[in-house]
Design a protein around this motif. Structure first.
Motif, PDB file in Angstrom:
ATOM      1  N   PHE A  11       0.882  -1.163   0.000  1.00  0.00           N
ATOM      2  CA  PHE A  11       0.000   0.000   0.000  1.00  0.00           C
ATOM      3  C   PHE A  11       0.920   1.213   0.000  1.00  0.00           C
ATOM      4  O   PHE A  11       1.588   1.468   0.999  1.00  0.00           O
ATOM      5  CB  PHE A  11      -0.895   0.025   1.241  1.00  0.00           C
ATOM      6  N   ILE A  14       4.177   1.111   1.930  1.00  0.00           N
ATOM      7  CA  ILE A  14       4.166   0.040   2.939  1.00  0.00           C
ATOM      8  C   ILE A  14       4.062  -1.318   2.263  1.00  0.00           C
ATOM      9  O   ILE A  14       3.080  -1.600   1.558  1.00  0.00           O
ATOM     10  CB  ILE A  14       2.982   0.208   3.911  1.00  0.00           C
ATOM     11  N   PRO A  35       2.362  -9.461  15.373  1.00  0.00           N
ATOM     12  CA  PRO A  35       1.997  -8.183  16.008  1.00  0.00           C
ATOM     13  C   PRO A  35       1.064  -7.375  15.122  1.00  0.00           C
ATOM     14  O   PRO A  35       0.884  -7.700  13.943  1.00  0.00           O
ATOM     15  CB  PRO A  35       3.345  -7.471  16.166  1.00  0.00           C
ATOM     16  N   ASN A  36       0.490  -6.317  15.643  1.00  0.00           N
ATOM     17  CA  ASN A  36      -0.347  -5.428  14.828  1.00  0.00           C
ATOM     18  C   ASN A  36       0.460  -4.957  13.626  1.00  0.00           C
ATOM     19  O   ASN A  36       1.628  -4.584  13.749  1.00  0.00           O
ATOM     20  CB  ASN A  36      -0.789  -4.201  15.637  1.00  0.00           C
ATOM     21  N   GLY A  37      -0.176  -5.017  12.452  1.00  0.00           N
ATOM     22  CA  GLY A  37       0.489  -4.537  11.239  1.00  0.00           C
ATOM     23  C   GLY A  37       1.396  -5.578  10.594  1.00  0.00           C
ATOM     24  O   GLY A  37       2.101  -5.283   9.611  1.00  0.00           O
ATOM     25  N   ALA A  38       1.393  -6.807  11.093  1.00  0.00           N
ATOM     26  CA  ALA A  38       2.276  -7.850  10.537  1.00  0.00           C
ATOM     27  C   ALA A  38       1.877  -8.259   9.118  1.00  0.00           C
ATOM     28  O   ALA A  38       2.696  -8.803   8.373  1.00  0.00           O
ATOM     29  CB  ALA A  38       2.251  -9.083  11.440  1.00  0.00           C
ATOM     30  N   GLY A  39       0.612  -8.025   8.770  1.00  0.00           N
ATOM     31  CA  GLY A  39       0.149  -8.396   7.429  1.00  0.00           C
ATOM     32  C   GLY A  39      -0.849  -9.533   7.408  1.00  0.00           C
ATOM     33  O   GLY A  39      -1.230 -10.025   6.340  1.00  0.00           O
ATOM     34  N   LYS A  40      -1.335  -9.934   8.579  1.00  0.00           N
ATOM     35  CA  LYS A  40      -2.247 -11.088   8.667  1.00  0.00           C
ATOM     36  C   LYS A  40      -3.543 -10.833   7.891  1.00  0.00           C
ATOM     37  O   LYS A  40      -3.976 -11.659   7.090  1.00  0.00           O
ATOM     38  CB  LYS A  40      -2.571 -11.397  10.142  1.00  0.00           C
ATOM     39  N   THR A  41      -4.173  -9.690   8.177  1.00  0.00           N
ATOM     40  CA  THR A  41      -5.451  -9.380   7.515  1.00  0.00           C
ATOM     41  C   THR A  41      -5.263  -9.230   6.011  1.00  0.00           C
ATOM     42  O   THR A  41      -6.080  -9.736   5.217  1.00  0.00           O
ATOM     43  CB  THR A  41      -6.053  -8.088   8.128  1.00  0.00           C
ATOM     44  N   GLU A  81     -12.022  -9.221   9.593  1.00  0.00           N
ATOM     45  CA  GLU A  81     -11.716  -8.622  10.897  1.00  0.00           C
ATOM     46  C   GLU A  81     -12.887  -7.744  11.360  1.00  0.00           C
ATOM     47  O   GLU A  81     -13.318  -7.799  12.494  1.00  0.00           O
ATOM     48  CB  GLU A  81     -10.438  -7.781  10.766  1.00  0.00           C
ATOM     49  N   GLU A 158      -9.548 -13.154  13.586  1.00  0.00           N
ATOM     50  CA  GLU A 158      -9.852 -12.903  14.999  1.00  0.00           C
ATOM     51  C   GLU A 158     -11.307 -13.251  15.355  1.00  0.00           C
ATOM     52  O   GLU A 158     -12.099 -12.394  15.745  1.00  0.00           O
ATOM     53  CB  GLU A 158      -9.529 -11.440  15.343  1.00  0.00           C
ATOM     54  N   HIS A 189      -4.963 -12.991  18.586  1.00  0.00           N
ATOM     55  CA  HIS A 189      -3.932 -12.441  19.480  1.00  0.00           C
ATOM     56  C   HIS A 189      -3.961 -13.181  20.812  1.00  0.00           C
ATOM     57  O   HIS A 189      -3.296 -12.759  21.749  1.00  0.00           O
ATOM     58  CB  HIS A 189      -4.183 -10.947  19.715  1.00  0.00           C
TER      59      HIS A 189
HETATM   60  P1  ATP Z   1      -3.756  -6.401  13.156  1.00  0.00           P
HETATM   61  O1  ATP Z   1      -3.306  -7.507  14.055  1.00  0.00           O
HETATM   62  O2  ATP Z   1      -3.646  -5.048  13.810  1.00  0.00           O
HETATM   63  O3  ATP Z   1      -5.104  -6.632  12.542  1.00  0.00           O
HETATM   64  P2  ATP Z   1      -2.454  -7.284  10.707  1.00  0.00           P
HETATM   65  O4  ATP Z   1      -1.322  -8.220  10.988  1.00  0.00           O
HETATM   66  O5  ATP Z   1      -3.741  -7.874  10.300  1.00  0.00           O
HETATM   67  O6  ATP Z   1      -2.660  -6.303  11.948  1.00  0.00           O
HETATM   68  P3  ATP Z   1      -2.669  -5.715   8.302  1.00  0.00           P
HETATM   69  O7  ATP Z   1      -3.985  -5.143   8.696  1.00  0.00           O
HETATM   70  O8  ATP Z   1      -2.636  -6.703   7.218  1.00  0.00           O
HETATM   71  O9  ATP Z   1      -1.918  -6.287   9.580  1.00  0.00           O
HETATM   72  O10 ATP Z   1      -1.737  -4.477   7.915  1.00  0.00           O
HETATM   73  C1  ATP Z   1      -0.398  -4.640   7.383  1.00  0.00           C
HETATM   74  C2  ATP Z   1       0.137  -3.265   7.014  1.00  0.00           C
HETATM   75  O11 ATP Z   1      -0.564  -2.773   5.874  1.00  0.00           O
HETATM   76  C3  ATP Z   1      -0.067  -2.211   8.105  1.00  0.00           C
HETATM   77  O12 ATP Z   1       1.070  -1.360   8.086  1.00  0.00           O
HETATM   78  C4  ATP Z   1      -1.306  -1.489   7.673  1.00  0.00           C
HETATM   79  O13 ATP Z   1      -1.301  -0.158   8.137  1.00  0.00           O
HETATM   80  C5  ATP Z   1      -1.190  -1.540   6.150  1.00  0.00           C
HETATM   81  N1  ATP Z   1      -2.498  -1.550   5.487  1.00  0.00           N
HETATM   82  C6  ATP Z   1      -3.419  -2.543   5.569  1.00  0.00           C
HETATM   83  N2  ATP Z   1      -4.500  -2.249   4.802  1.00  0.00           N
HETATM   84  C7  ATP Z   1      -4.249  -1.050   4.233  1.00  0.00           C
HETATM   85  C8  ATP Z   1      -4.977  -0.208   3.344  1.00  0.00           C
HETATM   86  N3  ATP Z   1      -6.182  -0.552   2.873  1.00  0.00           N
HETATM   87  N4  ATP Z   1      -4.404   0.959   2.965  1.00  0.00           N
HETATM   88  C9  ATP Z   1      -3.186   1.316   3.415  1.00  0.00           C
HETATM   89  N5  ATP Z   1      -2.440   0.567   4.261  1.00  0.00           N
HETATM   90  C10 ATP Z   1      -2.960  -0.596   4.672  1.00  0.00           C
END
Ligand code: ATP
Length: 232
Positions: A11, A14, A35-41, A81, A158, A189
């Protein structure tokens, strides 16, 4: 059942997911931690075919998530999520609608409704409008909608987030039951959930899979404790 090969997604600047390769078979429940932001979602959305990868391929039950999206989605139960349901119907009417939309024959739809109502204790909210549900109730209804057709693949982001301990236990029991016929990949988590439910654990950080082991193996490694400290 779940196949991902080299999935990447950025993105802007990122790099959210960077080379995600994974296989999950029927009967497995795999925890996706990080962790938050790892890329799971982001990885799950690409697996589910809701987000086009910059590179790599994903398949659900042998169907390419993007190029054969309809076939893939018929075989998929995806709980995002955030799964807002913008509808005025009651819970019962909404889930009946979902059963019809999934093409379940009448007798199967009745059975499916009975199973999710009993398994997730939805009777008390059956006649409540979906739009007025609490966060925990909305989460259980979204899960019921995702799994009702007993798909061979479940992607659950989650699934117990926002639930009380009894509801968590019900949802975990339902996932365990469904996993007998399905491949399950779930992000969480909650370490107690991983230990009680997921024999295999995949840990992501910085968009990459850093570890993929049986949960027992990881428990015995000190690295696991480090990993747990940053995901818990
Ligand atoms: P969490 O545990 O907080 O849900 P996560 O592991 O699921 O986190 P993602 O939500 O996949 O992580 O996000 C991975 C990275 O991509 C983060 O830095 C997030 O800010 C960024 N990101 C995710 N979706 C978008 C989007 N639609 N636009 C811009 N950046 C995004």
């Amino acid at each position: 059942m779940i196949q991902a090969q080299g999935l990447c997604k950025a993105f802007a600047a990122i790099q959210a997911v960077d080379g995600f390769t994974l296989q999950v078979e029927r009967g497995e429940i795999v925890a996706l931690l990080g962790p938050n932001g790892a890329g799971k979602t982001t990885a799950m959305r690409m697996l589910a075919g809701f987000l086009r990868p910059d590179a790599g391929q994903a398949a659900i039950a042998g169907f390419d998530s993007m190029r054969q999206g309809l076939d893939a989605r018929r075989r998929l139960g995806y709980l995002p999520e955030h799964a807002p349901i913008y509808r005025e119907d009651t819970v019962l009417d909404y889930l009946r609608f979902v059963a019809r939309a999934r093409g379940l024959p009448r007798a199967e739809a009745v059975q499916a409704l009975e199973a999710v109502f009993a398994g997730l204790s939805l009777n008390a909210i059956a006649y409540q409008p979906v739009a007025t549900l609490s966060k925990g109730s909305a989460r259980r209804v979204a899960l019921a909608a995702a799994v009702m057709h007993r798909p061979p693949v479940l992607l659950l982001d989650e699934p117990t987030d926002g639930l009380d301990p009894i509801q968590k236990q019900q949802v975990r029991a339902m996932i365990l039951e469904l996993s007998k016929q399905s491949a399950v990949l779930m992000s969480t988590h909650q370490i107690d959930e991983v230990l009680s439910l997921c024999p295999r654990t995949v840990i992501m950080a910085g968009g990459r899979i850093r570890l993929d082991r049986t949960t027992d193996e990881l428990l015995q490694q000190s690295r696991y404790h480090n990993a747990v400290s940053f995901v818990a």
